[in-house]
Design a protein around this motif. Structure first.
Motif, PDB file in Angstrom:
ATOM      1  N   MET A   1       9.947 -11.682   7.995  1.00 41.21           N
ATOM      2  CA  MET A   1      10.809 -10.179   7.293  1.00 41.21           C
ATOM      3  C   MET A   1       9.848  -9.191   8.064  1.00 41.21           C
ATOM      4  O   MET A   1       8.873  -9.374   7.894  1.00 41.21           O
ATOM      5  N   LEU A   2      10.624  -7.846   7.935  1.00 38.17           N
ATOM      6  CA  LEU A   2       9.855  -6.536   8.347  1.00 38.17           C
ATOM      7  C   LEU A   2       8.552  -6.232   8.098  1.00 38.17           C
ATOM      8  O   LEU A   2       9.060  -6.888   6.187  1.00 38.17           O
ATOM      9  N   LYS A   3       7.516  -6.208   8.398  1.00 41.04           N
ATOM     10  CA  LYS A   3       6.169  -5.911   7.436  1.00 41.04           C
ATOM     11  C   LYS A   3       5.990  -5.192   6.144  1.00 41.04           C
ATOM     12  O   LYS A   3       6.045  -5.497   5.177  1.00 41.04           O
ATOM     13  N   TYR A   4       6.896  -3.204   6.495  1.00 37.36           N
ATOM     14  CA  TYR A   4       7.343  -2.621   5.852  1.00 37.36           C
ATOM     15  C   TYR A   4       8.057  -2.815   4.371  1.00 37.36           C
ATOM     16  O   TYR A   4       8.406  -2.350   3.466  1.00 37.36           O
ATOM     17  N   ARG A   5       9.266  -4.132   4.599  1.00 41.12           N
ATOM     18  CA  ARG A   5      10.192  -4.237   3.847  1.00 41.12           C
ATOM     19  C   ARG A   5       9.073  -5.298   2.876  1.00 41.12           C
ATOM     20  O   ARG A   5       9.961  -4.908   1.479  1.00 41.12           O
ATOM     21  N   ASP A   6       8.331  -6.045   3.334  1.00 36.82           N
ATOM     22  CA  ASP A   6       7.581  -7.467   2.450  1.00 36.82           C
ATOM     23  C   ASP A   6       6.799  -6.080   1.476  1.00 36.82           C
ATOM     24  O   ASP A   6       6.530  -6.409   0.462  1.00 36.82           O
ATOM     25  N   VAL A   7       5.880  -5.362   1.888  1.00 32.58           N
ATOM     26  CA  VAL A   7       5.069  -4.530   1.333  1.00 32.58           C
ATOM     27  C   VAL A   7       6.306  -3.605   0.662  1.00 32.58           C
ATOM     28  O   VAL A   7       6.058  -3.449  -0.864  1.00 32.58           O
ATOM     29  N   ALA A   8       7.585  -3.131   0.742  1.00 32.18           N
ATOM     30  CA  ALA A   8       8.375  -2.744  -0.102  1.00 32.18           C
ATOM     31  C   ALA A   8       8.851  -3.212  -1.354  1.00 32.18           C
ATOM     32  O   ALA A   8       8.389  -3.200  -2.900  1.00 32.18           O
ATOM     33  N   LYS A   9       8.566  -4.960  -1.225  1.00 27.33           N
ATOM     34  CA  LYS A   9       9.159  -5.894  -2.287  1.00 27.33           C
ATOM     35  C   LYS A   9       8.198  -6.353  -3.375  1.00 27.33           C
ATOM     36  O   LYS A   9       8.219  -5.496  -3.893  1.00 27.33           O
ATOM     37  N   LYS A  10       6.935  -6.107  -2.737  1.00 27.02           N
ATOM     38  CA  LYS A  10       5.805  -6.418  -3.578  1.00 27.02           C
ATOM     39  C   LYS A  10       5.661  -4.945  -4.069  1.00 27.02           C
ATOM     40  O   LYS A  10       4.946  -5.220  -5.457  1.00 27.02           O
ATOM     41  N   ILE A  11       5.360  -3.607  -3.746  1.00 23.68           N
ATOM     42  CA  ILE A  11       5.411  -2.639  -4.880  1.00 23.68           C
ATOM     43  C   ILE A  11       6.487  -2.984  -5.328  1.00 23.68           C
ATOM     44  O   ILE A  11       6.075  -2.861  -6.859  1.00 23.68           O
ATOM     45  N   GLN A  12       8.198  -2.737  -5.338  1.00 19.50           N
ATOM     46  CA  GLN A  12       8.529  -2.416  -6.426  1.00 19.50           C
ATOM     47  C   GLN A  12       8.966  -3.875  -7.203  1.00 19.50           C
ATOM     48  O   GLN A  12       9.276  -3.899  -8.664  1.00 19.50           O
ATOM     49  N   GLN A  13       8.175  -4.999  -7.314  1.00 16.10           N
ATOM     50  CA  GLN A  13       8.025  -6.400  -7.802  1.00 16.10           C
ATOM     51  C   GLN A  13       6.914  -5.696  -9.047  1.00 16.10           C
ATOM     52  O   GLN A  13       7.200  -6.214  -9.892  1.00 16.10           O
ATOM     53  N   ALA A  14       5.835  -5.169  -8.509  1.00 16.44           N
ATOM     54  CA  ALA A  14       4.904  -4.788  -9.541  1.00 16.44           C
ATOM     55  C   ALA A  14       4.711  -3.725 -10.377  1.00 16.44           C
ATOM     56  O   ALA A  14       4.982  -4.283 -11.045  1.00 16.44           O
ATOM     57  N   ILE A  15       6.074  -3.172 -10.197  1.00 18.83           N
ATOM     58  CA  ILE A  15       6.787  -1.903 -10.773  1.00 18.83           C
ATOM     59  C   ILE A  15       7.660  -2.356 -11.771  1.00 18.83           C
ATOM     60  O   ILE A  15       6.894  -2.280 -13.255  1.00 18.83           O
ATOM     61  N   TYR A  16       8.358  -3.744 -10.970  1.00 24.44           N
ATOM     62  CA  TYR A  16       9.005  -4.122 -12.409  1.00 24.44           C
ATOM     63  C   TYR A  16       8.304  -5.122 -13.569  1.00 24.44           C
ATOM     64  O   TYR A  16       8.663  -4.769 -14.582  1.00 24.44           O
ATOM     65  N   GLN A  17       7.468  -6.053 -13.030  1.00 19.66           N
ATOM     66  CA  GLN A  17       6.304  -7.224 -13.578  1.00 19.66           C
ATOM     67  C   GLN A  17       5.564  -6.290 -14.863  1.00 19.66           C
ATOM     68  O   GLN A  17       5.388  -6.653 -15.603  1.00 19.66           O
ATOM     69  N   GLN A  18       4.951  -4.955 -14.291  1.00 21.04           N
ATOM     70  CA  GLN A  18       4.609  -4.546 -15.521  1.00 21.04           C
ATOM     71  C   GLN A  18       5.753  -3.099 -15.791  1.00 21.04           C
ATOM     72  O   GLN A  18       4.971  -2.575 -17.206  1.00 21.04           O
ATOM     73  N   ASN A  19       6.492  -3.240 -15.858  1.00 20.18           N
ATOM     74  CA  ASN A  19       7.200  -2.347 -16.883  1.00 20.18           C
ATOM     75  C   ASN A  19       6.751  -1.125 -16.707  1.00 20.18           C
ATOM     76  O   ASN A  19       7.458  -0.206 -17.904  1.00 20.18           O
ATOM     77  N   LEU A  20       6.619  -0.440 -15.042  1.00 19.72           N
ATOM     78  CA  LEU A  20       6.118   1.094 -16.016  1.00 19.72           C
ATOM     79  C   LEU A  20       7.315   2.147 -16.043  1.00 19.72           C
ATOM     80  O   LEU A  20       8.048   1.959 -15.501  1.00 19.72           O
ATOM     81  N   PRO A  21       6.939   2.743 -16.848  1.00 18.47           N
ATOM     82  CA  PRO A  21       8.112   3.220 -17.541  1.00 18.47           C
ATOM     83  C   PRO A  21       8.330   4.855 -16.237  1.00 18.47           C
ATOM     84  O   PRO A  21       7.854   5.418 -15.339  1.00 18.47           O
ATOM     85  N   LYS A  22       9.737   5.306 -16.591  1.00 17.80           N
ATOM     86  CA  LYS A  22       9.808   6.679 -15.776  1.00 17.80           C
ATOM     87  C   LYS A  22       8.700   7.533 -15.853  1.00 17.80           C
ATOM     88  O   LYS A  22       8.420   8.242 -16.483  1.00 17.80           O
ATOM     89  N   ASP A  23       8.667   7.737 -14.768  1.00 17.74           N
ATOM     90  CA  ASP A  23       7.521   8.829 -14.279  1.00 17.74           C
ATOM     91  C   ASP A  23       5.978   8.950 -13.913  1.00 17.74           C
ATOM     92  O   ASP A  23       5.084   9.158 -13.749  1.00 17.74           O
ATOM     93  N   THR A  24       5.788   7.509 -14.283  1.00 19.38           N
ATOM     94  CA  THR A  24       4.155   6.765 -13.716  1.00 19.38           C
ATOM     95  C   THR A  24       4.155   6.849 -12.512  1.00 19.38           C
ATOM     96  O   THR A  24       4.987   6.537 -11.200  1.00 19.38           O
ATOM     97  N   GLN A  25       2.816   7.699 -11.945  1.00 15.53           N
ATOM     98  CA  GLN A  25       2.574   7.879 -11.077  1.00 15.53           C
ATOM     99  C   GLN A  25       1.545   6.625 -10.351  1.00 15.53           C
ATOM    100  O   GLN A  25       0.770   6.266 -11.012  1.00 15.53           O
ATOM    101  N   LEU A  26       1.678   6.802  -9.190  1.00 19.63           N
ATOM    102  CA  LEU A  26       1.421   5.541  -8.301  1.00 19.63           C
ATOM    103  C   LEU A  26       0.500   5.740  -7.711  1.00 19.63           C
ATOM    104  O   LEU A  26       0.065   7.115  -7.614  1.00 19.63           O
TER     105      LEU A  26
END
Length: 234
Positions: A1-26
Motif C-alpha cells: 500500500m502506498l504510504k499516503y493511503r496507509d496514513v489516510a486509512k489510519k486517520i479514517q480509522q481513528a475518526i470512526y473508532q473515536q466516533n468523532l462528530p461532524k465538524d470536529t477539528q483534527l
C-alpha cells in the motif's frame, strides 16, 4: 500500500473508532506529521485523499474538520472499494454459494479482455448486513492475476485479500447502472418475487496499471439496500 493511503486509512480509522462528530477539528498538518511520523507531502496527499472520499473537509486558514460520518448500513454509491468496506467488515456479510474455475462467457471475456483459453474464477454470493439480504453478487476474477481463491476467502473481503496478501494495486473501475425486473431464480436468492424491481450494477475493476481483473454484476434488494453519495466541488 502506498504510504499516503496507509496514513489516510489510519486517520479514517481513528475518526470512526473515536466516533468523532461532524465538524470536529483534527490536528493541523504539523500535528499530523508528528503523530504519524511521515513527511509533509505524505500528509497532504493523505488529507486530499480523505477529502475526495468525503471523510474530512479542509478550510483554508481554519483547519481540518470531520464531515458527516457515514450512516450505518449505507453503501457508498460512487466509491469502488468493495462491499465489505462500506459495512465495516460486519460478520456474516457474505453467504457463498460457489467458487468455481470456468471458461468465461463472451460477455465476461470481452469485459476482462481475456485471452483465448484463459480460465477465470466464478463466485456467487449473497451480501448481507445484520441478517438482511442486500444483494446477489456474481463475480468473475482472472485466474492468471488472482492466482488462488476459495470459499473461506470469499466469505470475507476478497479485495482485502487481493491488496494485502496478493499485493495487487487496485486502481479504478468502470460502473454501469440499470433498473431491471427480477427473474425467478434471482428473486428466489433475494427472497423477493419474480417481476419485482431491482437495481443492477455492472462493474469492471482494474489494477493501477489499467489491466482488468474483476467483472462483477450486483443486483440489489429494492427494500433493504441503502445508498449514499458524498460529493466535492473540487
Amino acid at each position: 500500500m502506498l504510504k499516503y493511503r496507509d496514513v489516510a486509512k489510519k486517520i479514517q480509522q481513528a475518526i470512526y473508532q473515536q466516533n468523532l462528530p461532524k465538524d470536529t477539528q483534527l490536528p493541523n498538518i504539523e500535528g499530523l506529521i508528528n503523530q504519524y511520523q511521515v513527511s509533509r507531502t505524505t500528509i497532504i496527499k493523505a488529507l486530499n485523499c480523505l477529502e475526495r472520499h468525503g471523510v474530512i473537509y479542509q478550510v483554508q486558514g481554519s483547519g481540518i474538520f470531520v464531515r458527516q460520518l457515514q450512516k450505518r448500513g449505507y453503501l457508498n454509491f460512487l466509491e469502488s472499494h468493495g462491499f465489505s468496506v462500506d459495512l465495516n467488515n460486519s460478520p456474516n456479510s457474505s453467504q457463498v454459494f460457489n467458487v468455481d474455475i470456468v471458461q468465461p462467457s463472451s460477455q465476461v471475456k470481452q469485459n476482462l479482455q481475456c485471452e483465448d483459453g484463459e480460465e477465470i474464477y466464478f463466485i456467487k454470493r449473497l451480501r448481507k448486513f445484520e441478517d438482511k439480504i442486500y444483494a446477489l453478487e456474481r463475480s468473475y476474477y482472472r485466474r492468471k492475476m488472482v492466482g488462488y481463491l476459495n470459499k473461506e476467502i470469499a466469505e470475507h473481503s476478497i479485495f482485502s485479500y487481493i491488496k494485502d496478501i496478493l499485493k495487487i494495486n487496485i486502481g479504478f473501475s468502470d460502473k454501469y447502472f440499470k433498473a431491471i425486473k427480477l427473474d425467478e431464480q434471482t428473486a428466489n436468492y433475494l427472497g423477493l418475487s419474480a417481476g419485482d424491481p431491482a437495481l443492477c450494477v455492472e462493474e469492471i475493476f482494474y489494477t493501477s496499471a489499467g489491466e482488468p481483473f474483476d467483472f462483477s454484476t450486483i443486483i440489489y434488494h429494492y427494500d433493504n439496500a441503502k445508498f449514499y453519495v458524498q460529493s466535492n466541488s473540487k
